[in-house]
Design a protein around this motif. Structure first.
Motif, mmCIF file in Angstrom:
data_model
loop_
_atom_site.group_PDB
_atom_site.id
_atom_site.type_symbol
_atom_site.label_atom_id
_atom_site.label_comp_id
_atom_site.label_asym_id
_atom_site.label_seq_id
_atom_site.Cartn_x
_atom_site.Cartn_y
_atom_site.Cartn_z
ATOM 1 N N GLY A 29 -2.317 -0.720 3.114
ATOM 2 C CA GLY A 29 -1.793 -1.913 3.766
ATOM 3 C C GLY A 29 -0.656 -1.558 4.689
ATOM 4 N N GLY A 30 -0.013 -2.566 5.184
ATOM 5 C CA GLY A 30 1.051 -2.395 6.162
ATOM 6 C C GLY A 30 2.427 -2.292 5.549
ATOM 7 N N SER A 31 3.294 -3.227 5.947
ATOM 8 C CA SER A 31 4.686 -3.173 5.513
ATOM 9 C C SER A 31 4.840 -3.414 4.010
ATOM 10 C CB SER A 31 5.526 -4.193 6.289
ATOM 11 O OG SER A 31 5.017 -5.500 6.059
ATOM 12 N N ARG A 32 3.927 -4.160 3.414
ATOM 13 C CA ARG A 32 3.923 -4.380 1.961
ATOM 14 C C ARG A 32 2.536 -3.992 1.446
ATOM 15 N NH1 ARG A 32 7.648 -6.096 -2.188
ATOM 16 N NH2 ARG A 32 6.408 -7.030 -3.838
ATOM 17 N N PRO A 33 2.352 -2.732 1.042
ATOM 18 C CA PRO A 33 1.039 -2.276 0.604
ATOM 19 C C PRO A 33 0.509 -3.062 -0.594
ATOM 20 C CG PRO A 33 2.568 -0.436 0.812
ATOM 21 C CD PRO A 33 3.355 -1.693 0.968
ATOM 22 N N LEU A 71 7.254 2.936 -3.917
ATOM 23 C CA LEU A 71 7.681 1.923 -2.959
ATOM 24 C C LEU A 71 7.214 0.546 -3.406
ATOM 25 C CD1 LEU A 71 5.007 1.421 -0.600
ATOM 26 C CD2 LEU A 71 5.452 3.847 -0.788
ATOM 27 N N ALA A 72 7.715 -0.474 -2.762
ATOM 28 C CA ALA A 72 7.339 -1.849 -3.109
ATOM 29 C C ALA A 72 5.889 -2.099 -2.699
ATOM 30 C CB ALA A 72 8.259 -2.838 -2.394
ATOM 31 N N TYR A 73 5.146 -2.798 -3.564
ATOM 32 C CA TYR A 73 3.753 -3.112 -3.295
ATOM 33 C C TYR A 73 3.389 -4.397 -4.023
ATOM 34 C CZ TYR A 73 2.980 -1.222 -7.956
ATOM 35 O OH TYR A 73 3.029 -0.995 -9.302
ATOM 36 N N THR A 74 2.243 -4.949 -3.668
ATOM 37 C CA THR A 74 1.705 -6.135 -4.324
ATOM 38 C C THR A 74 0.525 -5.704 -5.179
ATOM 39 O OG1 THR A 74 2.348 -7.531 -2.455
ATOM 40 C CG2 THR A 74 0.659 -8.399 -3.936
ATOM 41 N N LEU A 75 0.494 -6.150 -6.428
ATOM 42 C CA LEU A 75 -0.630 -5.877 -7.310
ATOM 43 C C LEU A 75 -1.628 -7.021 -7.189
ATOM 44 C CD1 LEU A 75 -2.048 -4.284 -9.587
ATOM 45 C CD2 LEU A 75 -0.663 -5.607 -11.213
ATOM 46 N N GLU A 76 -2.885 -6.679 -6.963
ATOM 47 C CA GLU A 76 -3.947 -7.667 -6.836
ATOM 48 C C GLU A 76 -5.078 -7.261 -7.782
ATOM 49 O OE1 GLU A 76 -6.987 -7.759 -3.341
ATOM 50 O OE2 GLU A 76 -5.342 -9.095 -2.776
ATOM 51 N N VAL A 77 -5.479 -8.162 -8.657
ATOM 52 C CA VAL A 77 -6.589 -7.908 -9.572
ATOM 53 C C VAL A 77 -7.742 -8.816 -9.161
ATOM 54 C CG1 VAL A 77 -7.378 -7.961 -11.963
ATOM 55 C CG2 VAL A 77 -5.028 -7.253 -11.447
ATOM 56 N N THR A 78 -8.912 -8.218 -8.964
ATOM 57 C CA THR A 78 -10.065 -8.982 -8.497
ATOM 58 C C THR A 78 -11.330 -8.592 -9.260
ATOM 59 O OG1 THR A 78 -10.783 -7.398 -6.813
ATOM 60 C CG2 THR A 78 -9.126 -9.007 -6.141
ATOM 61 N N SER A 79 -12.327 -9.441 -9.137
ATOM 62 C CA SER A 79 -13.661 -9.094 -9.625
ATOM 63 C C SER A 79 -14.385 -8.441 -8.453
ATOM 64 C CB SER A 79 -14.402 -10.352 -10.073
ATOM 65 O OG SER A 79 -14.891 -11.055 -8.959
ATOM 66 N N PRO A 80 -15.470 -7.717 -8.724
ATOM 67 C CA PRO A 80 -16.199 -7.110 -7.617
ATOM 68 C C PRO A 80 -16.971 -8.123 -6.779
ATOM 69 C CG PRO A 80 -17.126 -6.438 -9.727
ATOM 70 C CD PRO A 80 -15.938 -7.284 -10.016
ATOM 71 N N GLY A 81 -17.206 -9.318 -7.312
ATOM 72 C CA GLY A 81 -17.960 -10.324 -6.569
ATOM 73 C C GLY A 81 -19.443 -10.026 -6.585
ATOM 74 N N ILE A 82 -20.223 -10.949 -6.090
ATOM 75 C CA ILE A 82 -21.675 -10.779 -6.123
ATOM 76 C C ILE A 82 -22.137 -9.727 -5.115
ATOM 77 C CG2 ILE A 82 -22.230 -12.672 -4.549
ATOM 78 C CD1 ILE A 82 -24.591 -13.238 -6.614
ATOM 79 N N ASP A 83 -21.494 -9.665 -3.960
ATOM 80 C CA ASP A 83 -21.840 -8.639 -2.969
ATOM 81 C C ASP A 83 -20.891 -7.459 -3.139
ATOM 82 O OD1 ASP A 83 -19.731 -10.169 -2.069
ATOM 83 O OD2 ASP A 83 -20.319 -10.067 0.036
ATOM 84 N N ARG A 84 -20.890 -6.949 -4.327
ATOM 85 C CA ARG A 84 -19.965 -5.954 -4.835
ATOM 86 C C ARG A 84 -20.088 -4.592 -4.173
ATOM 87 N NH1 ARG A 84 -20.387 -5.326 -10.368
ATOM 88 N NH2 ARG A 84 -19.610 -3.249 -10.146
#
Length: 175
Positions: A29-33, A71-84
């Motif tokens: 990512g950019g300024s906030r990975p 460094l500072a970052y955002t944690l994102e938890v996701t499912s793979p989705g149907i078009d995984r």
């Protein structure tokens, strides 16, 4: 070892003990990975918001202790989705018969991008895909990235077996 590989090794056992399969870890990512953790229930059931929250809490605790990203970052938890995304050999075996697109690391038969129906992984560890023109076999180690394509067949195969609330057929008032 890359940060992503360190994190995969760090969190996979915890996710497995919670009943999940780690699909992919990505960081960028950019300024906030963003550190993206993609997971799914190991039993094949659907992923929900509570699952994501549980994984987020567990992974956050591990990352706070080990601190693999400085460094500072955002944690994102996701499912793979149907078009995984398709990551492992098992993914290609499981989704044989469905449409996918993928890219190879190097030119194969004069191209790097492929789209077609997954045949599977053969005895020589090659991903085999067929389209209306040809069948191509790419060494699994040469697959750079791959994902399922959203098609009617995929939607039908993974549609809920029971109607969702509000989806029940209406009663015929004339009956």
């Amino acid at each position: 070892m890359r940060e992503v590989e360190v994190i995969e090794r760090m969190i996979a056992p915890s996710l497995e003990s919670m009943g999940f399969r780690l699909v992919r870890v990505s960081f960028g990512g950019g300024s906030r990975p963003v550190l993206q953790i993609m997971a799914e229930p190991a039993d094949g059931s659907g992923m929900n918001v509570e699952h994501c929250a549980d994984i987020s809490r567990a992974v956050s605790a591990l990352l706070d202790v080990e601190d693999p990203i400085k460094l500072a970052y955002t944690l994102e938890v996701t499912s793979p989705g149907i078009d995984r995304p398709l990551i492992s050999r098992e993914d290609f075996r499981k989704y044989a018969g469905f449409d996918a697109k993928f890219e190879s690391e190097r030119l194969i038969d004069g191209r790097k991008r492929f789209k077609g129906v997954i045949v599977g992984i053969d005895e020589q560890d090659r991903l085999t895909v067929t389209d209306d023109k040809a069948t191509v076999a790419v060494p699994f180690t040469e697959v750079r990235k791959a994902k399922l394509l959203l098609t009617d067949a995929l939607l039908k195969a993974f549609a809920p077996k029971d109607p969702l609330p509000g989806d029940e057929p209406e009663e015929d008032p004339a009956a």
